[in-house]
Design an enzyme around this catalytic site. Structure first.
Site, PDB file in Angstrom:
ATOM      1  N   ASP A   8      -0.357 -10.242  -3.261  1.00 26.16           N
ATOM      2  CA  ASP A   8      -0.890 -11.271  -4.159  1.00 26.16           C
ATOM      3  C   ASP A   8       0.274 -12.076  -4.747  1.00 26.16           C
ATOM      4  OD1 ASP A   8       0.148  -9.770  -6.259  1.00 26.16           O
ATOM      5  OD2 ASP A   8      -1.788  -9.292  -7.173  1.00 26.16           O
ATOM      6  N   CYS A  65       1.585  -5.864  -4.850  1.00 24.29           N
ATOM      7  CA  CYS A  65       1.089  -6.639  -5.988  1.00 24.29           C
ATOM      8  C   CYS A  65       2.025  -6.369  -7.165  1.00 24.29           C
ATOM      9  CB  CYS A  65      -0.378  -6.323  -6.289  1.00 24.29           C
ATOM     10  SG  CYS A  65      -0.754  -4.638  -6.784  1.00 24.29           S
ATOM     11  N   GLY A  66       1.581  -6.628  -8.379  1.00 25.84           N
ATOM     12  CA  GLY A  66       2.477  -6.466  -9.519  1.00 25.84           C
ATOM     13  C   GLY A  66       2.874  -5.018  -9.738  1.00 25.84           C
ATOM     14  N   THR A  67       1.888  -4.143  -9.744  1.00 22.75           N
ATOM     15  CA  THR A  67       2.153  -2.710  -9.936  1.00 22.75           C
ATOM     16  C   THR A  67       1.960  -1.892  -8.665  1.00 22.75           C
ATOM     17  OG1 THR A  67      -0.152  -2.338 -10.491  1.00 22.75           O
ATOM     18  CG2 THR A  67       1.354  -2.793 -12.339  1.00 22.75           C
ATOM     19  N   HIS A  98       3.553  14.481   5.189  1.00 20.51           N
ATOM     20  CA  HIS A  98       2.449  15.349   4.782  1.00 20.51           C
ATOM     21  C   HIS A  98       1.083  14.662   4.776  1.00 20.51           C
ATOM     22  CE1 HIS A  98       5.074  18.542   2.522  1.00 20.51           C
ATOM     23  NE2 HIS A  98       5.559  18.218   3.705  1.00 20.51           N
ATOM     24  N   ARG A 132      -0.375  22.129   9.506  1.00 16.56           N
ATOM     25  CA  ARG A 132      -1.288  22.395   8.382  1.00 16.56           C
ATOM     26  C   ARG A 132      -1.685  21.108   7.652  1.00 16.56           C
ATOM     27  NH1 ARG A 132       3.822  23.263   6.593  1.00 16.56           N
ATOM     28  NH2 ARG A 132       4.374  22.755   4.440  1.00 16.56           N
ATOM     29  N   HIS A 133      -0.830  20.096   7.745  1.00 15.37           N
ATOM     30  CA  HIS A 133      -1.141  18.835   7.059  1.00 15.37           C
ATOM     31  C   HIS A 133      -2.277  18.087   7.768  1.00 15.37           C
ATOM     32  CE1 HIS A 133       2.331  19.647   4.649  1.00 15.37           C
ATOM     33  NE2 HIS A 133       3.114  19.677   5.719  1.00 15.37           N
TER      34      HIS A 133
HETATM   35  C1  RB5 Z   1      -1.676  -9.541 -11.320  1.00 16.61           C
HETATM   36  O1  RB5 Z   1      -1.372 -10.010 -12.586  1.00 16.61           O
HETATM   37  C2  RB5 Z   1      -1.691  -8.019 -11.315  1.00 16.61           C
HETATM   38  O2  RB5 Z   1      -2.733  -7.553 -12.090  1.00 16.61           O
HETATM   39  C3  RB5 Z   1      -1.786  -7.488  -9.901  1.00 16.61           C
HETATM   40  O3  RB5 Z   1      -0.731  -7.994  -9.156  1.00 16.61           O
HETATM   41  C4  RB5 Z   1      -1.693  -5.979  -9.769  1.00 16.61           C
HETATM   42  O4  RB5 Z   1      -0.588  -5.491 -10.473  1.00 16.61           O
HETATM   43  C5  RB5 Z   1      -2.924  -5.220 -10.031  1.00 16.61           C
HETATM   44  O5  RB5 Z   1      -2.950  -3.986  -9.915  1.00 16.61           O
END
Ligand code: RB5
Length: 148
Positions: A8, A65-67, A98, A132-133
């Site tokens: 994104d 994405c951001g996180t 694994h 096993r995995h």
């Molecule tokens: C965008 O602002 C952010 O929410 C998106 O990139 C992401 O981190 C969502 O999980």
């Protein structure tokens, strides 16, 4: 190996780092990330890309994405996807050995491009150990089929 890459608007820098790594390694890839001229919704990118991994069109996916959290939540809703949200090299290696993860999620607001590059490199290079995995991920696949 064929890789689908998506991102994104919050994943542009790491996306470019991953493109440079894939090109250096000579790995075939398709980039379905946003044009990033405005804010977009990560499920609109994660879900179609995850379906293309699940269908076998691509061997692996790298979603940014951001996180990394939104991308990983969305990707793991698709049957057959084992998406690992990974921000360290050790987990990147172990999730291949694994979990046979077929999608890697990364958050650009969490790790810098240098570390992201190392994580992606290790994740691409590491083989599944099976044994096993395989039994354990088989239980997840059975759950998915039983839930249909
Ligand atoms: C965008 O602002 C952010 O929410 C998106 O990139 C992401 O981190 C969502 O999980």
């Amino acid at each position: 190996m064929k890789v689908i890459l998506t991102a994104d608007h919050a994943g542009m820098t790491i996306r470019n780092e991953v493109i440079s790594l894939l090109e250096e390694k000579g790995i075939e890839y398709e980039d379905t990330g946003c044009d990033c001229s405005s804010s977009v919704d990560y499920p609109d990118y994660a879900l179609p890309a995850a379906k293309r991994v699940a269908s076998g069109e691509f061997d692996r996916g790298i979603f940014i994405c951001g996180t990394g959290i939104g991308m990983s939540i969305a990707a793991n809703k698709v049957k057959g996807i084992r998406c690992a949200l990974t921000h360290d090299v050790y987990s990147a290696k172990l999730t291949r050995q694994h979990n046979d993860s077929n999608v890697l999620a990364l958050g650009e607001r969490v790790v810098g491009p240098g570390l992201a590059r190392e994580i992606v490199n290790v994740w691409l290079e590491t083989e599944f150990e099976a044994g096993r995995h395989a039994n354990r991920i088989g239980k997840i696949a059975t759950y998915e089929s039983d839930s249909e």
